[in-house]
Design an enzyme around this catalytic site. Structure first.
Site, PDB file in Angstrom:
ATOM      1  N   ARG A 104       0.841  -1.197   0.000  1.00 31.91           N
ATOM      2  CA  ARG A 104       0.000   0.000   0.000  1.00 31.91           C
ATOM      3  C   ARG A 104       0.870   1.238   0.000  1.00 31.91           C
ATOM      4  NH1 ARG A 104      -4.616   0.224   4.456  1.00 31.91           N
ATOM      5  NH2 ARG A 104      -2.853   0.519   5.831  1.00 31.91           N
ATOM      6  N   THR A 108      -1.685   7.322  -0.411  1.00 28.21           N
ATOM      7  CA  THR A 108      -2.947   7.131  -1.151  1.00 28.21           C
ATOM      8  C   THR A 108      -3.690   5.868  -0.702  1.00 28.21           C
ATOM      9  OG1 THR A 108      -1.867   5.772  -2.830  1.00 28.21           O
ATOM     10  CG2 THR A 108      -1.901   8.160  -3.219  1.00 28.21           C
ATOM     11  N   ASP A 200       0.734  -3.057  12.563  1.00 31.74           N
ATOM     12  CA  ASP A 200       1.240  -3.397  11.234  1.00 31.74           C
ATOM     13  C   ASP A 200       1.640  -4.875  11.223  1.00 31.74           C
ATOM     14  OD1 ASP A 200       3.174  -3.873   9.086  1.00 31.74           O
ATOM     15  OD2 ASP A 200       2.966  -1.736   8.710  1.00 31.74           O
ATOM     16  N   ASP A 203       5.267  -5.743   9.981  1.00 33.35           N
ATOM     17  CA  ASP A 203       6.315  -5.374  10.946  1.00 33.35           C
ATOM     18  C   ASP A 203       6.302  -6.293  12.159  1.00 33.35           C
ATOM     19  OD1 ASP A 203       7.278  -3.352   9.389  1.00 33.35           O
ATOM     20  OD2 ASP A 203       6.205  -1.747  10.440  1.00 33.35           O
TER      21      ASP A 203
HETATM   22  C1  PRP Z   1      -0.762  -4.615   4.618  1.00 37.68           C
HETATM   23  C2  PRP Z   1      -1.484  -5.940   4.755  1.00 37.68           C
HETATM   24  C3  PRP Z   1      -2.297  -5.992   3.490  1.00 37.68           C
HETATM   25  C4  PRP Z   1      -2.650  -4.551   3.249  1.00 37.68           C
HETATM   26  C5  PRP Z   1      -4.061  -4.359   3.693  1.00 37.68           C
HETATM   27  O1  PRP Z   1       0.328  -4.752   3.795  1.00 37.68           O
HETATM   28  O2  PRP Z   1      -0.640  -7.037   4.896  1.00 37.68           O
HETATM   29  O3  PRP Z   1      -1.592  -6.506   2.371  1.00 37.68           O
HETATM   30  O4  PRP Z   1      -1.777  -3.768   4.086  1.00 37.68           O
HETATM   31  O5  PRP Z   1      -4.480  -3.092   3.408  1.00 37.68           O
HETATM   32  P1  PRP Z   1      -5.642  -2.760   2.381  1.00 37.68           P
HETATM   33  O6  PRP Z   1      -6.753  -3.697   2.665  1.00 37.68           O
HETATM   34  O7  PRP Z   1      -5.983  -1.332   2.744  1.00 37.68           O
HETATM   35  O8  PRP Z   1      -5.095  -2.868   0.992  1.00 37.68           O
HETATM   36  P2  PRP Z   1       1.363  -3.567   3.532  1.00 37.68           P
HETATM   37  O9  PRP Z   1       0.972  -2.817   2.319  1.00 37.68           O
HETATM   38  O10 PRP Z   1       1.557  -2.758   4.784  1.00 37.68           O
HETATM   39  O11 PRP Z   1       2.685  -4.342   3.157  1.00 37.68           O
HETATM   40  P3  PRP Z   1       3.595  -5.359   4.022  1.00 37.68           P
HETATM   41  O12 PRP Z   1       2.809  -6.638   4.150  1.00 37.68           O
HETATM   42  O13 PRP Z   1       4.794  -5.513   3.178  1.00 37.68           O
HETATM   43  O14 PRP Z   1       3.891  -4.746   5.368  1.00 37.68           O
HETATM   44  N1  URA Z   2      -2.185  -3.270   7.250  1.00 30.82           N
HETATM   45  C1  URA Z   2      -1.745  -3.641   8.487  1.00 30.82           C
HETATM   46  O1  URA Z   2      -0.699  -4.303   8.613  1.00 30.82           O
HETATM   47  N2  URA Z   2      -2.464  -3.281   9.559  1.00 30.82           N
HETATM   48  C2  URA Z   2      -3.610  -2.574   9.461  1.00 30.82           C
HETATM   49  O2  URA Z   2      -4.235  -2.277  10.486  1.00 30.82           O
HETATM   50  C3  URA Z   2      -4.042  -2.198   8.168  1.00 30.82           C
HETATM   51  C4  URA Z   2      -3.316  -2.575   7.075  1.00 30.82           C
END
Ligand code: PRP
Ligand code: URA
Length: 209
Positions: A104, A108, A200, A203
């Site tokens: 994400r 945005t 997160d 993380d």
């Molecule tokens: C997080 C999570 C999803 C997404 C959800 O990933 O693991 O993939 O956000 O958000 P959405 O429903 O609003 O699209 P992130 O983009 O933070 O990447 P990461 O898994 O690499 O930390």
């Molecule tokens: N992605 C995450 O990892 N946590 C949230 O709460 C939303 C999106």
């Protein structure tokens, strides 16, 4: 409640969701709780698998058992979806694993694609898309779009925490997709994080604070 949404009410899922939500839970315990919940979600999803009869011999005589009658493909959305893979594989060891990289944009909230690798032909497979967080639903909807373009017909999405906003978006854009989750939370905050949520997921799974 959305008809396509299965929400686990298993006591062990409730216990483990509490471990995940607790900000004092470290990476090691976070990962093991994700794995246990994934086991339980995998068992639930597997109720929909097609079986075929298989002739075998026990040490005593011939008999007939069952095998899964289709290829099962797990597709974690990178990164956080990776944390769910081992729990699913433990229950479905014959599964293949593809990967979808989506991140994400922090401003945005639109998912940006950076990696795709799945088995070549997934048209007859039972595809299980894995991502712990269904927040705005943008990442999940985009991943489903892609997998449908690749030919996937039997596709389910499994998460740990769903926000009502994400559930609505995924169900509106893909009404044919069943969603399996461990918790349905209250809402998103203005940064697109789920409340109360668990923070997160990427993380916390990988210790990248
Ligand atoms: C997080 C999570 C999803 C997404 C959800 O990933 O693991 O993939 O956000 O958000 P959405 O429903 O609003 O699209 P992130 O983009 O933070 O990447 P990461 O898994 O690499 O930390
Ligand atoms: N992605 C995450 O990892 N946590 C949230 O709460 C939303 C999106």
């Amino acid at each position: 409640m959305n008809n396509n949404f299965f929400l686990s009410d298993h006591p062990l899922v409730k216990r483990d969701m509490t471990i995940l939500r607790d900000k004092n839970t470290g990476t090691e315990y976070f990962r093991s709780a994700v794995k246990r919940i994934s086991n339980i979600l995998a068992v639930e999803i597997a109720k929909s698998f097609n079986l075929k009869k298989a002739d075998i011999e026990t040490p005593l005589e011939k008999t007939t058992g069952y095998k899964i009658d289709q290829e099962v493909v797990l597709i974690p959305i990178l990164r956080a979806g990776l944390g769910m893979v081992s729990g699913f594989i433990e229950v479905i060891p014959e599964a293949k694993v593809g990967h979808i990289g989506l991140q994400r944009d922090e401003n945005t909230l639109i998912p940006v694609e950076y990696y795709y690798k799945t088995p070549k032909d997934i048209s007859d497979a039972f595809v299980i898309l894995l991502d712990p967080m269904l927040a705005t639903g943008g990442s999940a909807s985009e991943a489903v779009n892609y997998l449908k373009k690749k030919g996937a017909k039997q596709l389910v999405f499994s998460c740990l925490v769903a926000a009502p906003e994400g559930l609505k978006k995924l169900s509106d854009t893909h009404p044919d997709i069943k969603i399996f989750g461990a918790a349905l939370d209250r809402q998103l905050n203005d940064k697109g994080y789920i409340l109360p949520g668990l923070g997160d997921a990427g993380d916390r799974t990988f210790g990248t604070f």
